[in-house]
Scaffold this motif. Structure first.
Motif, mmCIF file in Angstrom:
data_model
loop_
_atom_site.group_PDB
_atom_site.id
_atom_site.type_symbol
_atom_site.label_atom_id
_atom_site.label_comp_id
_atom_site.label_asym_id
_atom_site.label_seq_id
_atom_site.Cartn_x
_atom_site.Cartn_y
_atom_site.Cartn_z
ATOM 1 N N GLY A 47 0.812 -1.209 0.000
ATOM 2 C CA GLY A 47 0.000 0.000 0.000
ATOM 3 C C GLY A 47 0.840 1.252 0.000
ATOM 4 N N ALA A 48 2.000 1.174 0.650
ATOM 5 C CA ALA A 48 2.901 2.331 0.685
ATOM 6 C C ALA A 48 3.715 2.457 -0.598
ATOM 7 N N GLY A 49 3.624 1.460 -1.480
ATOM 8 C CA GLY A 49 4.344 1.515 -2.752
ATOM 9 C C GLY A 49 5.834 1.286 -2.625
ATOM 10 N N TYR A 50 6.255 0.516 -1.610
ATOM 11 C CA TYR A 50 7.695 0.303 -1.403
ATOM 12 C C TYR A 50 8.277 -0.539 -2.538
ATOM 13 N N GLU A 51 9.512 -0.168 -2.982
ATOM 14 C CA GLU A 51 10.198 -0.911 -4.031
ATOM 15 C C GLU A 51 11.698 -0.943 -3.750
ATOM 16 N N ALA A 52 12.298 -2.077 -4.094
ATOM 17 C CA ALA A 52 13.754 -2.213 -4.070
ATOM 18 C C ALA A 52 14.136 -3.175 -5.184
ATOM 19 N N ASP B 234 13.356 -8.127 -7.789
ATOM 20 C CA ASP B 234 12.544 -7.038 -7.242
ATOM 21 C C ASP B 234 12.018 -7.402 -5.860
ATOM 22 N N TYR B 235 12.112 -6.450 -4.929
ATOM 23 C CA TYR B 235 11.601 -6.627 -3.571
ATOM 24 C C TYR B 235 10.403 -5.701 -3.360
ATOM 25 N N THR B 236 9.413 -6.187 -2.606
ATOM 26 C CA THR B 236 8.311 -5.327 -2.165
ATOM 27 C C THR B 236 8.331 -5.142 -0.649
#
Length: 419
Positions: free
Chosen positions: A208-213, A236-238
């Motif tokens: 929901g916070a749109g985190y990406e790595a 890709d990490y969430t």
């Protein structure tokens, strides 16, 4: 609106109906103390409302299953999202059958949360219809997966009844060494369930916070001629990367609580694609689940087992013992057919061998051997009551590791979906 879109709406309706049914079962059991009605009549009335609601949820879930099947042109059991939704549906089918036999609303108070957790867990995975790989495009796969899941569903109901038995008979005020040991393991069992809930909460919160790595991982590959080469994969990490993939470099990572770099690297033996991400998922499950468990302990100011125990007063433990045993006895032959016999037929068609020691195959065999031992001890050695309940609880932990842990930790032919 396409059938696949309609199926997604039906799935959401099923999820909320299951949640309402769970609340109604809680009212049926826990609300007896505050009801002005006769306690037996109160339980029957709310138990009937809860069963109708859960049955409507199952009907909606079946609608999801068949409309997604019709809309996609393939049975919806080909990835982790579809399989876990089918498992949740199978648990509801098993629960409905067992409930129709014993008419115990208390069983719904423990079986419905399992369904809700599994359905929520399924929603973590990609929900798009994915084309079948050749190994999965086979009639025997449909038979294998559906019967194996139905057998595991009956094991889940047996687990729920076994857990209820322990919560009923364990003395949570006892000070003896045996009482404290039982209290600890019951509490640990509840904590293990909360770890899964914590993982689901963490995934949806960061999503929901749109985190990406993102990382670039280099790994060695050997072709059919024995020539070694280096390939590069993007991972890709969430979830914030506490663990980064083995032999990888960071491309980008959103800041989380000031943390912009991973704390440590996955070990060298976890150098497969997505292995580091899966280990990161396990770490976050432990962190989020432990935090949630700690908040519940602070709220109730006592162990969770001691909170639930008073609700079990007046319940006949022998009924719970029988429900647990009968559920497992029904599920065992179904699981034998689905997870072993039908699975071997499919494996021979798909890969040209009946058995290949793939991790999921090995753990399916371990599960079968475990429940074989359970039935042996139950029937030949007279292990009833508390020993039988513990075996039922531990057995479902083995099932969960076969379904979830193998996919998260071990790579194999069955690991066709990552987290």
């Amino acid at each position: 609106m396409s059938l696949v879109d309609f199926s997604s709406d039906a799935f959401i309706v099923a999820f909320f109906l299951y949640c309402f049914a769970f609340m109604f079962y809680v009212i049926a059991i826990a609300g007896k103390k505050w009801s002005n009605r006769d306690p037996i009549q109160h339980e029957k009335r709310w138990g009937r409302i809860a069963f109708i609601t859960s049955s409507l949820g199952l009907a909606s879930h079946l609608t999801f299953f068949f409309t997604r099947w019709a809309g996609s042109g393939q049975i919806p059991t080909s990835n982790m999202y579809e399989f876990m939704t089918f498992l949740g549906m199978a648990i509801m089918i098993a629960f409905t059958i067992v409930f129709a036999i014993y008419r115990k609303p208390l069983l719904g108070m423990f079986s419905l949360p399992l369904t809700v957790i599994i359905v929520a867990y399924a929603s973590v995975f990609p929900q798009e219809v994915q084309p079948l790989i050749p190994a999965l495009n086979n009639y025997w796969l449909k038979v294998h997966v559906t019967t194996a899941a139905l057998g595991e569903a009956f094991f889940a109901v047996g687990f729920a009844a076994g857990m209820m038995y322990l919560l009923r008979v364990v003395d949570f005020k006892g000070k003896t060494k045996e009482a404290k040991r039982s209290q600890f393991w019951v509490e640990f069992s509840l904590y293990s369930i909360i770890l899964i809930v914590g993982f689901i909460v963490a995934v949806f919160a960061f999503r929901g916070a749109g985190y990406e790595a993102q990382f670039i991982q280099e790994k060695s590959s050997i072709d059919g001629k024995g020539t070694e080469s280096t390939i590069t994969e993007t991972v890709d990490y969430t979830l914030p990367p506490i663990v980064k993939p083995y032999n990888s470099d960071i491309v980008k990572a959103d800041s989380f609580l000031g943390m912009e770099k991973p704390i440590f690297e996955a070990p060298y033996w976890m150098n497969g694609v997505n292995s580091g991400r899966k280990l990161n998922t396990v770490v976050w499950s432990i962190i989020a689940g432990s935090l949630l468990y700690g908040l519940l302990r602070l709220a109730f100011r006592k162990p969770l087992g001691a909170v639930i125990h008073p609700m079990m007063e007046g319940v006949d433990p022998e009924d719970l013992d029988e429900i647990s045993y009968r559920s497992i006895a029904i599920g065992f032959p179904i699981f034998t057919l689905g997870a072993l016999i039908f699975a071997m037929i499919w494996a021979n068609i798909a890969w040209g061998r009946f058995w290949g020691w793939d991790p999921k195959e090995v753990w399916a065999l371990i599960t079968w051997l475990y429940y074989s031992a359970y039935l042996h001890f139950r029937l030949s050695r007279g292990w009833q009551g508390k020993p039988s309940a513990w075996l039922a609880v531990i057995g479902f932990v083995v099932v969960l590791f076969t379904l979830v842990g193998v996919n998260l930790v071990i790579a194999g032919l069955h690991s066709y979906s990552g987290v």
